[in-house]
Structure formats: structure tokens, C-alpha cells
Scaffold this motif. Structure first.
Motif, PDB file in Angstrom:
ATOM      1  N   MET A   1     -13.515  24.187  -6.907  1.00 20.88           N
ATOM      2  CA  MET A   1     -14.947  24.427  -6.799  1.00 20.88           C
ATOM      3  C   MET A   1     -15.452  25.178  -8.033  1.00 20.88           C
ATOM      4  SD  MET A   1     -17.508  23.821  -4.789  1.00 20.88           S
ATOM      5  CE  MET A   1     -16.773  23.511  -3.184  1.00 20.88           C
ATOM      6  N   ILE A   2     -16.619  24.771  -8.522  1.00 23.33           N
ATOM      7  CA  ILE A   2     -17.249  25.414  -9.675  1.00 23.33           C
ATOM      8  C   ILE A   2     -18.512  26.121  -9.204  1.00 23.33           C
ATOM      9  CG2 ILE A   2     -18.345  25.052 -11.915  1.00 23.33           C
ATOM     10  CD1 ILE A   2     -16.647  22.479 -12.129  1.00 23.33           C
ATOM     11  N   TYR A   3     -18.605  27.410  -9.478  1.00 25.68           N
ATOM     12  CA  TYR A   3     -19.783  28.182  -9.116  1.00 25.68           C
ATOM     13  C   TYR A   3     -20.534  28.572 -10.385  1.00 25.68           C
ATOM     14  CZ  TYR A   3     -17.715  28.558  -4.478  1.00 25.68           C
ATOM     15  OH  TYR A   3     -17.175  28.267  -3.253  1.00 25.68           O
ATOM     16  N   VAL A   4     -21.804  28.191 -10.448  1.00 28.56           N
ATOM     17  CA  VAL A   4     -22.676  28.573 -11.546  1.00 28.56           C
ATOM     18  C   VAL A   4     -23.580  29.681 -11.025  1.00 28.56           C
ATOM     19  CG1 VAL A   4     -24.396  27.815 -13.225  1.00 28.56           C
ATOM     20  CG2 VAL A   4     -22.616  26.224 -12.450  1.00 28.56           C
ATOM     21  N   LEU A   5     -23.398  30.883 -11.541  1.00 33.00           N
ATOM     22  CA  LEU A   5     -24.151  32.016 -11.049  1.00 33.00           C
ATOM     23  C   LEU A   5     -25.340  32.321 -11.955  1.00 33.00           C
ATOM     24  CD1 LEU A   5     -21.125  32.419  -9.931  1.00 33.00           C
ATOM     25  CD2 LEU A   5     -21.921  34.712  -9.392  1.00 33.00           C
ATOM     26  N   PHE A   7     -28.782  35.168 -12.358  1.00 37.80           N
ATOM     27  CA  PHE A   7     -29.235  36.488 -11.940  1.00 37.80           C
ATOM     28  C   PHE A   7     -30.747  36.660 -12.070  1.00 37.80           C
ATOM     29  CE2 PHE A   7     -24.817  36.719 -12.669  1.00 37.80           C
ATOM     30  CZ  PHE A   7     -24.313  37.733 -11.862  1.00 37.80           C
ATOM     31  N   SER A   8     -31.420  35.669 -12.629  1.00 43.76           N
ATOM     32  CA  SER A   8     -32.873  35.727 -12.742  1.00 43.76           C
ATOM     33  C   SER A   8     -33.495  35.448 -11.378  1.00 43.76           C
ATOM     34  CB  SER A   8     -33.370  34.697 -13.751  1.00 43.76           C
ATOM     35  OG  SER A   8     -33.204  33.392 -13.231  1.00 43.76           O
ATOM     36  N   PRO A   9     -34.753  35.856 -11.171  1.00 45.94           N
ATOM     37  CA  PRO A   9     -35.402  35.627  -9.868  1.00 45.94           C
ATOM     38  C   PRO A   9     -35.968  34.223  -9.710  1.00 45.94           C
ATOM     39  CG  PRO A   9     -36.872  36.846 -11.310  1.00 45.94           C
ATOM     40  CD  PRO A   9     -35.575  36.700 -12.059  1.00 45.94           C
ATOM     41  N   GLY A  10     -35.751  33.345 -10.684  1.00 46.16           N
ATOM     42  CA  GLY A  10     -36.324  32.006 -10.648  1.00 46.16           C
ATOM     43  C   GLY A  10     -35.786  31.162  -9.509  1.00 46.16           C
ATOM     44  N   THR A  11     -36.527  30.124  -9.150  1.00 42.70           N
ATOM     45  CA  THR A  11     -36.116  29.210  -8.092  1.00 42.70           C
ATOM     46  C   THR A  11     -36.014  27.794  -8.659  1.00 42.70           C
ATOM     47  OG1 THR A  11     -38.424  28.846  -7.443  1.00 42.70           O
ATOM     48  CG2 THR A  11     -37.198  30.577  -6.279  1.00 42.70           C
ATOM     49  N   PHE A  12     -35.302  26.924  -7.956  1.00 42.95           N
ATOM     50  CA  PHE A  12     -35.138  25.547  -8.389  1.00 42.95           C
ATOM     51  C   PHE A  12     -36.320  24.713  -7.904  1.00 42.95           C
ATOM     52  CE2 PHE A  12     -30.820  27.097  -8.624  1.00 42.95           C
ATOM     53  CZ  PHE A  12     -30.359  26.507  -9.796  1.00 42.95           C
ATOM     54  N   SER A  13     -36.834  23.910  -8.789  1.00 43.19           N
ATOM     55  CA  SER A  13     -37.956  23.042  -8.458  1.00 43.19           C
ATOM     56  C   SER A  13     -37.457  21.666  -8.047  1.00 43.19           C
ATOM     57  CB  SER A  13     -38.899  22.918  -9.665  1.00 43.19           C
ATOM     58  OG  SER A  13     -39.850  21.899  -9.459  1.00 43.19           O
ATOM     59  N   ASP A  14     -38.184  21.017  -7.147  1.00 47.69           N
ATOM     60  CA  ASP A  14     -37.844  19.655  -6.756  1.00 47.69           C
ATOM     61  C   ASP A  14     -38.395  18.625  -7.742  1.00 47.69           C
ATOM     62  OD1 ASP A  14     -36.466  20.378  -4.458  1.00 47.69           O
ATOM     63  OD2 ASP A  14     -38.300  20.479  -3.269  1.00 47.69           O
ATOM     64  N   ILE A  23     -31.645  17.561 -15.209  1.00 49.03           N
ATOM     65  CA  ILE A  23     -30.237  17.912 -15.424  1.00 49.03           C
ATOM     66  C   ILE A  23     -29.727  18.803 -14.296  1.00 49.03           C
ATOM     67  CG2 ILE A  23     -28.671  19.206 -16.922  1.00 49.03           C
ATOM     68  CD1 ILE A  23     -30.362  18.229 -19.293  1.00 49.03           C
ATOM     69  N   LEU A  24     -30.539  19.768 -13.871  1.00 48.22           N
ATOM     70  CA  LEU A  24     -30.132  20.640 -12.778  1.00 48.22           C
ATOM     71  C   LEU A  24     -29.924  19.844 -11.488  1.00 48.22           C
ATOM     72  CD1 LEU A  24     -32.399  23.754 -13.389  1.00 48.22           C
ATOM     73  CD2 LEU A  24     -29.909  23.677 -13.521  1.00 48.22           C
ATOM     74  N   ARG A  25     -30.827  18.915 -11.209  1.00 44.35           N
ATOM     75  CA  ARG A  25     -30.673  18.088 -10.010  1.00 44.35           C
ATOM     76  C   ARG A  25     -29.428  17.215 -10.102  1.00 44.35           C
ATOM     77  NH1 ARG A  25     -32.646  20.744  -6.138  1.00 44.35           N
ATOM     78  NH2 ARG A  25     -34.776  21.438  -6.540  1.00 44.35           N
ATOM     79  N   MET A  26     -29.151  16.708 -11.284  1.00 45.58           N
ATOM     80  CA  MET A  26     -27.950  15.898 -11.464  1.00 45.58           C
ATOM     81  C   MET A  26     -26.710  16.746 -11.187  1.00 45.58           C
ATOM     82  SD  MET A  26     -25.294  15.507 -13.834  1.00 45.58           S
ATOM     83  CE  MET A  26     -25.999  16.176 -15.343  1.00 45.58           C
ATOM     84  N   LYS A  34     -21.707  24.456  -7.233  1.00 42.84           N
ATOM     85  CA  LYS A  34     -22.635  25.242  -6.434  1.00 42.84           C
ATOM     86  C   LYS A  34     -23.365  26.247  -7.323  1.00 42.84           C
ATOM     87  CE  LYS A  34     -21.023  23.323  -2.674  1.00 42.84           C
ATOM     88  NZ  LYS A  34     -21.811  22.304  -1.932  1.00 42.84           N
ATOM     89  N   PHE A  35     -24.677  26.328  -7.178  1.00 41.98           N
ATOM     90  CA  PHE A  35     -25.484  27.324  -7.878  1.00 41.98           C
ATOM     91  C   PHE A  35     -25.743  28.486  -6.923  1.00 41.98           C
ATOM     92  CE2 PHE A  35     -26.183  23.579 -10.370  1.00 41.98           C
ATOM     93  CZ  PHE A  35     -26.440  24.028 -11.658  1.00 41.98           C
ATOM     94  N   LEU A  36     -25.443  29.689  -7.383  1.00 35.36           N
ATOM     95  CA  LEU A  36     -25.608  30.861  -6.531  1.00 35.36           C
ATOM     96  C   LEU A  36     -26.416  31.930  -7.252  1.00 35.36           C
ATOM     97  CD1 LEU A  36     -21.968  31.262  -5.115  1.00 35.36           C
ATOM     98  CD2 LEU A  36     -23.939  30.202  -3.983  1.00 35.36           C
ATOM     99  N   HIS A  37     -27.394  32.490  -6.553  1.00 35.28           N
ATOM    100  CA  HIS A  37     -28.156  33.610  -7.098  1.00 35.28           C
ATOM    101  C   HIS A  37     -27.471  34.911  -6.709  1.00 35.28           C
ATOM    102  CE1 HIS A  37     -31.296  36.778  -7.004  1.00 35.28           C
ATOM    103  NE2 HIS A  37     -31.583  36.237  -8.173  1.00 35.28           N
ATOM    104  N   VAL A  38     -27.407  35.847  -7.654  1.00 35.87           N
ATOM    105  CA  VAL A  38     -26.729  37.120  -7.423  1.00 35.87           C
ATOM    106  C   VAL A  38     -27.694  38.269  -7.698  1.00 35.87           C
ATOM    107  CG1 VAL A  38     -24.823  38.623  -8.127  1.00 35.87           C
ATOM    108  CG2 VAL A  38     -24.500  36.144  -8.064  1.00 35.87           C
TER     109      VAL A  38
END
Length: 254
Positions: A1-5, A7-14, A23-26, A34-38
Motif C-alpha cells: 500500500m502507498i500512502y500519500v500524506l 498537511f495543507s487544509p485543501g480538499t480534493f475537487s471532483d 492526475i489526482l483522480r487518476m 491512498k491520500f491521507l490528510h494529517v
């Protein structure tokens, strides 16, 4: 498993309207990414760098972003173990044969903290814990590498009881493995420009023939664009070969 962390408060757009969103959706379509906010203030709680982080010393130093990244990578490995890698790398070989506890030499003087591995338990956990205590006790906000490459270099020298990295490259000490230069950094940062020179493709391919990853030194090259339809440079060669779906989502410049 690959985790991309992140730390910014941004959110993912649809939205699919921008190249970055596509690219993020791909990437999110891969089941093993997995993208995780910390939340960093919560992330450090109970760790050897808890008080150090909350002292805000990093925020008043000369390199707050770089030094924050340095703390995060050691803390991640202390909490969870596994392999940490910077985002500006291309994986060119299966990582299953890597030892559990390792870092790679950047040159004959230093290790680099851009790719490291430590076990979650046992001696590897103790090694990375000592790195965190080193960070908290010897932080120098005026020196770029003080809590990044310098920390893992000091660890290797201490474990191997030697003042020189060149004496221990390719060896292991107390179950910590010092991998050779070509494992992750076949192209030294002084020579980053060869990655953008079409005449250097065979050179880069030969230098990286035994590599696990190719570090691409984005800190130095981020302003250098590649014209996808027209350029035939080493960077693009490796991106097309090992990251093809990313390239297909880029319209013109990489």
C-alpha cells in the motif's frame, strides 16, 4: 500500500477541468494508493519531538517547510515503519528486496533522507527513535540539512563507529544497511541538468541500471518544463516507462 500524506487544509475537487485534478483522480483510481490528510499538531503528540514541534522553533528558522518535511518523514517511520520516499522519485525496480532498515548514500560523504526504511518494532524502531531525539536536541534553524540528511548520516556513522561514509557504503551495522549511491541517487544533484538533456539518455540509463529509484531533484529542477510532444530527454523517458498513466493526463508540458 502507498500512502500519500498531505498537511495543507485543501480538499480534493471532483472537477476534471484542470490537469492537476485529472492526475489526482487518476491516482485515486489505483486501489493501492491512498491520500491521507494529517493534522501535524495531533500527529506529534506523545512522540520524542512533541515538545520540540510545539515550541515553534521550526517556524522561526530559515527553512520552515524543508525542516517540517524532515520531521514528518522520521516521525512517520517511527509511528508506522515501512519505506518513506520523496515525491520526486521514479520507482524503477521492485522494492521487495530492500532490507528492512536502510538509507542510501548520496555521495562518499553523506547519506540522503529522501528514501529511508525502518521497522515498526525492534532495532529499526530504536534507530529511528534516536533520530527523532537527535532532531529535538540539536536543531539548527539556520542550516538546511541539519535535521534531514545530516541526522541519518550521523546515525550511520554512530552505528558503524566511523567518521567516513565512504568506509561503510554497501555495508550494514547493527541491522542498518547503507545502500550504495546508485540505489536511489545515481544522478547527483550537482548534475541534475543531465535529466533534461536528450544527449544524456544512455548515460542516465547506464547510471541507473542497478537503481531501485531515480531521484529527480525537483527542488532544483522545478522551473524546467518538458515539452512532451517534442522533447526526448531522460526524465521523460523514465516517466513514460514507469508512470505512463500520469503522462497520458498531461496535455503538453511536464
Amino acid at each position: 500500500m502507498i500512502y500519500v500524506l498531505y498537511f495543507s487544509p485543501g480538499t480534493f475537487s471532483d472537477s476534471q477541468s484542470t490537469e492537476s485534478s485529472r492526475i489526482l483522480r487518476m491516482l485515486q483510481s489505483y486501489s493501492n494508493i491512498k491520500f491521507l490528510h494529517v493534522n501535524m499538531d495531533k500527529f506529534v503528540e506523545g512522540s520524542p519531538v512533541d515538545n520540540f514541534w510545539k515550541s515553534r522553533k521550526i517556524h522561526t528558522g530559515k527553512y520552515p517547510l524543508s525542516h517540517s518535511s524532515d520531521v514528518i518523514r522520521y516521525l512517520l517511520l517511527w509511528k508506522y515503519g515501512g519505506i518513506y520516499a520523496d515525491l520526486d522519485v521514479v520507482v524503477v525496480k521492485n522494492l521487495d528486496t530492500l532490507p528492512e532498515n536502510f538509507a542510501g548514500a548520496e555521495d562518499q560523504r553523506n547519506l540522503n533522507s529522501g528514501v529511508m526504511g525502518f521497522s515498526k518494532h525492534g532495532i529499526g524502531h530504536k534507530h529511528v527513535e534516536s533520530c527523532l531525539y537527535d532532531i529535538a536536541e540539536h536543531y539548527d534553524g539556520n542550516t538546511w540539512g541539519t535535521i534531514g540528511p545530516f541526522v541519518v548520516t550521523k546515525l550511520a556513522k554512530r552505528l558503524c563507529n566511523t567518521p567516513h561514509i565512504k568506509n561503510i557504503t554497501g555495508k550494514s551495522c547493527q541491522d542498518f544497511h547503507i545502500l550504495p549511491i546508485d540505489a536511489f541517487y545515481p544522478i547527483h544533484y550537482h548534475s541534475w541538468s543531465v535529466l533534461f538533456d536528450k544527449n544524456e539518455l544512455n548515460f542516465v540509463r547506464n547510471k541507473s541500471s542497478s537503481s531501485y529509484m531515480l531521484h529527480l531533484w525537483n527542488k532544483l529542477s522545478f522551473n524546467h518544463s518538458i515539452d512532451i510532444p517534442n522533447d526526448d530527454v531522460p526524465y521523460l523517458y523514465f516517466a513514460k516507462k514507469y508512470c505512463p498513466r500520469t503522462i497520458t493526463n498531461i496535455m503538453k508540458y511536464f
